[in-house]
Design a protein around this motif. Structure first.
Motif, PDB file in Angstrom:
ATOM      1  N   ALA A  61      -5.097  -2.111 -35.155  1.00 40.41           N
ATOM      2  CA  ALA A  61      -6.228  -1.549 -34.102  1.00 40.41           C
ATOM      3  C   ALA A  61      -5.777  -1.760 -32.672  1.00 40.41           C
ATOM      4  O   ALA A  61      -6.100  -0.914 -32.036  1.00 40.41           O
ATOM      5  N   ASP A  62      -5.232  -2.905 -32.393  1.00 39.73           N
ATOM      6  CA  ASP A  62      -5.118  -3.277 -30.861  1.00 39.73           C
ATOM      7  C   ASP A  62      -3.705  -2.327 -30.355  1.00 39.73           C
ATOM      8  O   ASP A  62      -4.030  -1.697 -29.308  1.00 39.73           O
ATOM      9  N   LEU A  67      -2.352   2.378 -27.222  1.00 40.57           N
ATOM     10  CA  LEU A  67      -1.660   3.674 -27.096  1.00 40.57           C
ATOM     11  C   LEU A  67      -2.511   4.671 -26.593  1.00 40.57           C
ATOM     12  O   LEU A  67      -2.208   5.747 -26.232  1.00 40.57           O
ATOM     13  N   GLY A  68      -3.818   4.472 -26.983  1.00 41.15           N
ATOM     14  CA  GLY A  68      -4.648   5.348 -26.314  1.00 41.15           C
ATOM     15  C   GLY A  68      -5.346   5.237 -25.068  1.00 41.15           C
ATOM     16  O   GLY A  68      -6.378   5.774 -24.497  1.00 41.15           O
ATOM     17  N   GLU A 314       2.770  -5.755 -16.199  1.00 38.70           N
ATOM     18  CA  GLU A 314       3.190  -6.404 -17.302  1.00 38.70           C
ATOM     19  C   GLU A 314       3.373  -5.398 -18.610  1.00 38.70           C
ATOM     20  O   GLU A 314       2.509  -4.639 -18.772  1.00 38.70           O
ATOM     21  N   GLY A 315       4.619  -5.718 -19.250  1.00 37.68           N
ATOM     22  CA  GLY A 315       4.959  -4.914 -20.256  1.00 37.68           C
ATOM     23  C   GLY A 315       4.285  -5.252 -21.501  1.00 37.68           C
ATOM     24  O   GLY A 315       3.866  -6.423 -21.758  1.00 37.68           O
ATOM     25  N   LEU A 316       4.261  -4.420 -22.475  1.00 34.99           N
ATOM     26  CA  LEU A 316       3.741  -4.359 -23.663  1.00 34.99           C
ATOM     27  C   LEU A 316       4.845  -3.773 -24.796  1.00 34.99           C
ATOM     28  O   LEU A 316       5.245  -2.620 -24.350  1.00 34.99           O
ATOM     29  N   VAL A 317       5.115  -4.584 -25.891  1.00 33.06           N
ATOM     30  CA  VAL A 317       5.837  -3.788 -26.844  1.00 33.06           C
ATOM     31  C   VAL A 317       5.002  -3.821 -28.298  1.00 33.06           C
ATOM     32  O   VAL A 317       4.067  -4.733 -28.650  1.00 33.06           O
ATOM     33  N   LEU A 318       4.938  -2.685 -28.764  1.00 31.28           N
ATOM     34  CA  LEU A 318       4.181  -2.424 -30.038  1.00 31.28           C
ATOM     35  C   LEU A 318       5.059  -1.815 -31.169  1.00 31.28           C
ATOM     36  O   LEU A 318       5.246  -0.927 -31.335  1.00 31.28           O
TER      37      LEU A 318
END
Length: 406
Positions: A61-62, A67-68, A314-318
């Protein structure tokens, strides 16, 4: 309650490295460390190859929420974008944000529209049938990657773009260099340059001699002043690489998974119901993981993710492999079940950047699943499972070889 804990609060000691290793003997499953993190926390720091410490988003869900979210960017040129490797260049519009992303994407979107792709079914079926004719007429055992999984999507994307398939050794070789995580920046630049030179010449040739193909459509945009030759070339490189590498690896990896689950293979092989193959496509996309290394984003402003404050820059990895194994979204997620309704997976991403070519990938996989295992009903591995060489070093996951017999 919103937390503001970041790397400056505690240094980098104890922060796990990413990507993480899969368990020995379990190459089809996400890394155990990812499972543990998902159970413990929705958001945590990880350390990348360059020492940066972006946030890792572990739950389904996160990931969809991130991504949206238009406050989160896919811009690979952003100074703090969490790159997958040194020299990892922008791949046309997938590394951009709207409105430029949407403008460029629309230029090629109609070629991948559901209605247009559906009309390609007879042509895709012929490619698959011809490839299997060659397999059956050739040696047994055979490497299914070289004999079938790689040629099928390569032929399809070459026809769509009007790229000569006779050059497949050249573009497949350089594609492999580009999608290998261990490639040096110098080798990656060299491979990117020769591919761009090759496709650039094809694009320019279309300016004077257009046809009914995607490169010709890009040529029309150049003539209209909407696109430069360089921009069209970058799009062509993206479409050629993505159009054959991802589907080829998915075909091979799906075969490994199905041969490891004979009850599910029988369900797919022994039915005349086309809906079974359609559903199998979604479940195998959920169960497996081709996008190796996680989707990458960077926050453009402060944003809250799962109760955690992610600061601007800040970066995010999914990693979609662990999101697609989230028990909150998919009960009993580690079980391969071709009857599961799994179309809400994030194998193709989510939001405005979800995979442009997903209708074509779905069609190719469905035709393969309905044809390969029925024409080779006794298909089996020709080596021990533990001897299959998996692509642990790639941005795209799969197998280097798949020796099979029948």
């Amino acid at each position: 309650m919103t937390s503001t804990v970041g790397p400056t609060d505690h240094g980098t000691a104890g922060i796990p490295e990413f990507p993480m290793a899969r368990a020995a003997g379990r190459p089809l499953d996400p890394p155990p460390a990812l499972r543990e993190l998902q159970a413990e926390t929705p958001l945590t720091r990880v350390r990348l190859w360059d020492g940066s410490t972006p946030w890792l988003v572990t739950r389904y869900a996160d990931q969809r929420a991130v991504l949206g979210d238009r406050r989160v960017s896919a811009d690979m040129t952003h100074p703090t974008y969490p790159r997958q490797a040194p020299g990892n260049a922008t791949l046309s519009f997938i590394g951009m944000d709207d409105p430029e992303h949407a403008r460029l994407r629309r230029m090629v979107g109609s070629a991948f529209a559901v209605k247009h792709v559906a009309a390609m079914r007879p042509a895709v079926q012929k490619v698959v049938d011809d490839a299997l004719d060659a397999v059956l007429a050739g040696p047994n055992p055979v490497d299914l990657v070289e004999a079938f999984a790689l040629p099928v999507p390569s032929l399809v994307i070459c026809d769509l773009l009007d790229v000569p398939y006779r050059d497949h050794d050249f573009f497949q070789h350089n594609s492999r260099i580009l999608i290998n995580r261990d490639t040096t920046p110098e080798d990656r630049t060299a491979a990117s340059t020769v591919l761009a030179d090759y496709l650039g010449r094809l694009v320019v040739a279309k300016l004077d001699h257009p046809g009914d193909d995607l490169l010709s459509r890009l040529g029309e945009r150049i003539k209209a002043g909407e696109l430069t030759v360089q921009g069209a070339t970058e799009m062509a490189v993206l479409l050629l690489i993505a159009g054959h590498e991802t589907t080829a690896n998915m075909i091979a990896l799906s075969t490994v998974a199905l041969l490891s689950h004979p009850d599910q293979l029988a369900l797919l092989r022994d039915t005349d119901d086309p809906a079974v193959a359609t559903n199998a496509v979604e479940e195998l996309l959920r169960y497996l993981n081709i996008t190796h290394g996680g989707r990458r984003r960077v926050a453009l402003e402060d944003v809250e993710v799962a109760g955690q404050l992610v600061r601007a820059g800040e970066g995010l990895v999914l990693p979609n492999d662990i999101a697609n194994r989230d028990p909150e979204a998919f009960p009993d997620p580690d079980r391969l079940d071709l009857t599961r309704r799994a179309r809400h997976h994030v194998a193709f991403g989510f939001g405005v950047h979800q995979c442009l070519g997903q209708p074509l990938a779905r069609l190719e996989l469905e035709v393969v699943y309905r044809t390969l295992y029925r024409r080779l009903p006794d298909l089996r591995l020709a080596v021990d499972f533990d001897d299959i060489p998996f692509k642990h070093d790639g941005f795209v996951y799969g197998v280097y070889e798949l020796p099979v017999a029948w």
